[in-house]
Design a protein around this motif. Structure first.
Motif, mmCIF file in Angstrom:
data_model
loop_
_atom_site.group_PDB
_atom_site.id
_atom_site.type_symbol
_atom_site.label_atom_id
_atom_site.label_comp_id
_atom_site.label_asym_id
_atom_site.label_seq_id
_atom_site.Cartn_x
_atom_site.Cartn_y
_atom_site.Cartn_z
ATOM 1 N N ALA A 257 0.836 -1.206 0.000
ATOM 2 C CA ALA A 257 0.000 0.000 0.000
ATOM 3 C C ALA A 257 0.867 1.252 0.000
ATOM 4 O O ALA A 257 0.574 2.233 -0.695
ATOM 5 C CB ALA A 257 -0.927 -0.009 1.211
ATOM 6 N N VAL A 258 1.944 1.219 0.785
ATOM 7 C CA VAL A 258 2.848 2.365 0.817
ATOM 8 C C VAL A 258 3.514 2.551 -0.546
ATOM 9 O O VAL A 258 3.679 3.680 -1.034
ATOM 10 C CB VAL A 258 3.898 2.176 1.931
ATOM 11 N N LEU A 259 3.917 1.435 -1.193
ATOM 12 C CA LEU A 259 4.523 1.523 -2.528
ATOM 13 C C LEU A 259 3.540 2.111 -3.534
ATOM 14 O O LEU A 259 3.913 2.913 -4.394
ATOM 15 C CB LEU A 259 4.974 0.134 -2.979
ATOM 16 N N THR A 260 2.293 1.700 -3.414
ATOM 17 C CA THR A 260 1.268 2.247 -4.299
ATOM 18 C C THR A 260 1.128 3.743 -4.098
ATOM 19 O O THR A 260 0.971 4.509 -5.059
ATOM 20 C CB THR A 260 -0.075 1.544 -4.050
ATOM 21 N N VAL A 261 1.208 4.150 -2.822
ATOM 22 C CA VAL A 261 1.138 5.577 -2.529
ATOM 23 C C VAL A 261 2.292 6.310 -3.197
ATOM 24 O O VAL A 261 2.117 7.390 -3.791
ATOM 25 C CB VAL A 261 1.162 5.805 -1.001
ATOM 26 N N ARG A 262 3.488 5.733 -3.131
ATOM 27 C CA ARG A 262 4.652 6.376 -3.735
ATOM 28 C C ARG A 262 4.457 6.540 -5.248
ATOM 29 O O ARG A 262 4.878 7.538 -5.833
ATOM 30 C CB ARG A 262 5.912 5.563 -3.456
ATOM 31 N N GLN A 263 3.820 5.558 -5.882
ATOM 32 C CA GLN A 263 3.669 5.588 -7.331
ATOM 33 C C GLN A 263 2.612 6.589 -7.795
ATOM 34 O O GLN A 263 2.780 7.245 -8.820
ATOM 35 C CB GLN A 263 3.322 4.182 -7.838
ATOM 36 N N ASP A 264 1.521 6.694 -7.049
ATOM 37 C CA ASP A 264 0.433 7.558 -7.525
ATOM 38 C C ASP A 264 0.112 8.695 -6.560
ATOM 39 O O ASP A 264 -0.993 9.237 -6.570
ATOM 40 C CB ASP A 264 -0.827 6.735 -7.790
ATOM 41 N N LEU A 331 2.420 9.399 4.568
ATOM 42 C CA LEU A 331 1.525 9.906 3.536
ATOM 43 C C LEU A 331 0.373 8.948 3.272
ATOM 44 O O LEU A 331 -0.758 9.380 3.015
ATOM 45 C CB LEU A 331 2.321 10.142 2.245
ATOM 46 N N SER A 332 0.639 7.636 3.340
ATOM 47 C CA SER A 332 -0.385 6.643 2.994
ATOM 48 C C SER A 332 -1.660 6.786 3.830
ATOM 49 O O SER A 332 -2.747 6.976 3.270
ATOM 50 C CB SER A 332 0.198 5.233 3.129
ATOM 51 N N PRO A 333 -1.588 6.744 5.175
ATOM 52 C CA PRO A 333 -2.842 6.871 5.939
ATOM 53 C C PRO A 333 -3.461 8.258 5.824
ATOM 54 O O PRO A 333 -4.695 8.399 5.874
ATOM 55 C CB PRO A 333 -2.398 6.579 7.376
#
Length: 444
Positions: A257-264, A331-333
Motif C-alpha cells: 500500500a505504501v509503494l502504491t502511494v509512492r507511485q500515484d 503519507l499513505s494513511p
C-alpha cells in the motif's frame, strides 16, 4: 505328545522344526528393523544434537531402550543358535534332545541380567525393585522387543518429521522476511516510526527463537494423532509458524500500500485539490444563492452556509510536504483519510446548495406550471376568458415580483388551475383554501 517336560508337553520333531522356522523368520525381521532404526536419519540427528526440554528427557529413555533392544536381541540370537545346534546333532532327535528343545523354545529359557535394563535406564515389564536377572521365553522376548521398538521408533520418527518440516519452512519465511525488511526500509517503514516496522522486528525475534526451539526440542512441536497406534502417528505443530506467516503477509500488504502511494501520490494529491476546490466553489455558489433567495423570496427560512474547512487544506498541505520528503509511510494513511473527508465535504457543499436554492426551485416549478396551463387553455380557445385572465395576471404578478410570497403565489396558481379545469370540463383541482367569493359562480 504324551511325554511332558518342564515347559509342558514335549514337542515332536515337526513341531520343533516349525517353531525354529518361525523364530528364525522373526529373528531376521527383528534384525532388519533394528538395523533400519540404527541407520535412521532421525536417530543419528538425535544422537548428535544438543537437546533440551521434552526431547532431551524422551531421547534419554529412548536411547536406553535401543541399547536394551540390542541386549535382548543378542540374548534371543544366542538362544536361537543353541536350539539350532541341538536340533542339528541328529537327523532324528532323541527324547532328551526334544525335552531340551521344548524347554528352549517354549519355556522361560532366556536369561537377561537385570543390570542391563537398569544401566540402560529403560522401562521394564516388571514393576518394583530391579531384579538381578530376568527370564523370558523366546516369544515373550519377541513381544518385549516389539514393544521397545515401537516406542523408540515413535520418538525417532516424530523428531525427524519435525526437523524435516519446520526448520526449512522457517528459513524460507526468514528469507522472505529479510526481503520485506529491505523493501520496508526503502519506503521509510522503520521500527519506532511505523507499526509495520515494529511488526517486522517482532516477527524476526519470534522466528529466531522458534528455530532455536525446534532444533533443540523438536518433540515439543509434535502433535500426536488421536487413536493412532502407528509409530510416528501425528503431525508437526505449525501454529506459531502459521501465525507469524500471516503477520508477515499483513505487513507485506501494508508495504504494498505504501509503494502504491509512492507511485500515484502526485495524482491523488491533484485529485484531492480538485475535489476540495469544487467543494469551495459549490459553497461560494450556495452563499451567493442564499443572498439571492433572501432578496427574492419572502417569508421563508434559508439555512446558513458555512465557510470552507481550513483543516482539510492544512492536511492537504501536510500531505504535499510528506510527498516532497518521501515520507510514504506517513503519507499513505493521511491520503486515505483525506480522500474520504474530501468526498464528504463535496457532498455537504452540494447539499447546502440544494437546501439554499430550494425556494427558487419551488418558484420555478410554479412558474412553469402556470405557463403550461395557460398554453393548454389557449389551445382550447379560452385564452381571453375574463376570469382566467384575471387569475393568471394575479398569479403572474406574485411569481415575477420580488420578494415573492411563495405560499400566496402557490394559492394563486392553484386557483388558476381550478378555474381552467372547470372551464375545460376536466377533473376538479383540489381546493387549497381559496376564498369562496373568488370562485366561478354556477351562472357564469
Amino acid at each position: 505328545m504324551g511325554v511332558t517336560g518342564s515347559a509342558g508337553p514335549v514337542m515332536d520333531r515337526d513341531e520343533v522344526d516349525r517353531a525354529l522356522a518361525r523364530l528364525g523368520a522373526e529373528h531376521e525381521a527383528i534384525e532388519t528393523s533394528l538395523l533400519a532404526l540404527q541407520d535412521h536419519a532421525g536417530r543419528r540427528l538425535l544422537e548428535g544434537a544438543e537437546l533440551t526440554g521434552v526431547t532431551r528427557e524422551r531421547w534419554a529413555a529412548t536411547d536406553a531402550s535401543i541399547t536394551l533392544l540390542w541386549t535382548y536381541f543378542d540374548a534371543y540370537t544366542d538362544a536361537l543358535r543353541s536350539a539350532r545346534d541341538i536340533r542339528a546333532r541328529r537327523r532324528w532327535s532323541s527324547r532328551e534332545d526334544l525335552v531340551e528343545l521344548t524347554d528352549l523354545l517354549s519355556g522361560e529359557s532366556v536369561t537377561v541380567a537385570g543390570s542391563a535394563a537398569a544401566t540402560a535406564n529403560a522401562p521394564t515389564l516388571h514393576a518394583g525393585a530391579t531384579k538381578l536377572s530376568e527370564r523370558y521365553s523366546l516369544s515373550g522376548l519377541v513381544d518385549r522387543m516389539n514393544e521397545l521398538y515401537a516406542t523408540s521408533l515413535d520418538v525417532v520418527v516424530a523428531a525427524d518429521a519435525v526437523w524435516s518440516a519446520l526448520p526449512a519452512r522457517i528459513d524460507l519465511l526468514a528469507a522472505e522476511l529479510q526481503r520485506t525488511r529491505r523493501l520496508a526500509h526503502s519506503v521509510g517503514v522503520r521500527p519506532g516510526e511505523h507499526p509495520a516496522g515494529d511488526d517486522l522486528e517482532r516477527i524476526t525475534r519470534t522466528l529466531t527463537r522458534l528455530r532455536e526451539q525446534v532444533i533443540s526440542d523438536p518433540l515439543a512441536f509434535w502433535v500426536a494423532a488421536e487413536g493412532s497406534s502407528a509409530p510416528g502417528g501425528g503431525r508437526p505443530d505449525t501454529q506459531v509458524y502459521d501465525r507469524e506467516a500471516r503477520a508477515l503477509e499483513d505487513v507485506r500488504r501494508e508495504i504494498d500500500a505504501v509503494l502504491t502511494v509512492r507511485q500515484d501520490a502526485e495524482t491523488r494529491i491533484v485529485k484531492l485539490r480538485d475535489v476540495l476546490s469544487r467543494a469551495d466553489r459549490t459553497l461560494a455558489e450556495a452563499r451567493t444563492a442564499r443572498g439571492e433567495v433572501l432578496a427574492k423570496i419572502a417569508a421563508t427560512e434559508v439555512p446558513v452556509v458555512s465557510g470552507p474547512p481550513t483543516a482539510l487544506q492544512e492536511q492537504l498541505a501536510a500531505a504535499a510536504e510528506y510527498r516532497r520528503q518521501a515520507q510514504w509511510h506517513r503519507l499513505s494513511p493521511l491520503l486515505e483519510a483525506l480522500e474520504e473527508k474530501a468526498e464528504d465535504e463535496l457532498l455537504r457543499a452540494r447539499e447546502s446548495l440544494t437546501a439554499v436554492t430550494a425556494p427558487l426551485a419551488v418558484r420555478a416549478e410554479l412558474r412553469g406550471r402556470l405557463d403550461a396551463y395557460r398554453a393548454k387553455v389557449a389551445r382550447h380557445g379560452f385564452a381571453e376568458d375574463g376570469l382566467l385572465v384575471e387569475r393568471y395576471e394575479k398569479a403572474r404578478r406574485m411569481l415575477w415580483s420580488a420578494p415573492c410570497d411563495l405560499r400566496a403565489a402557490e394559492q394563486a396558481v392553484l386557483r388558476y388551475q381550478q378555474a381552467a379545469a372547470e372551464l375545460l370540463g376536466g377533473p376538479r383541482v383540489p381546493d387549497q383554501g381559496a376564498p369562496e367569493d373568488d370562485r366561478r359562480g354556477p351562472d357564469a
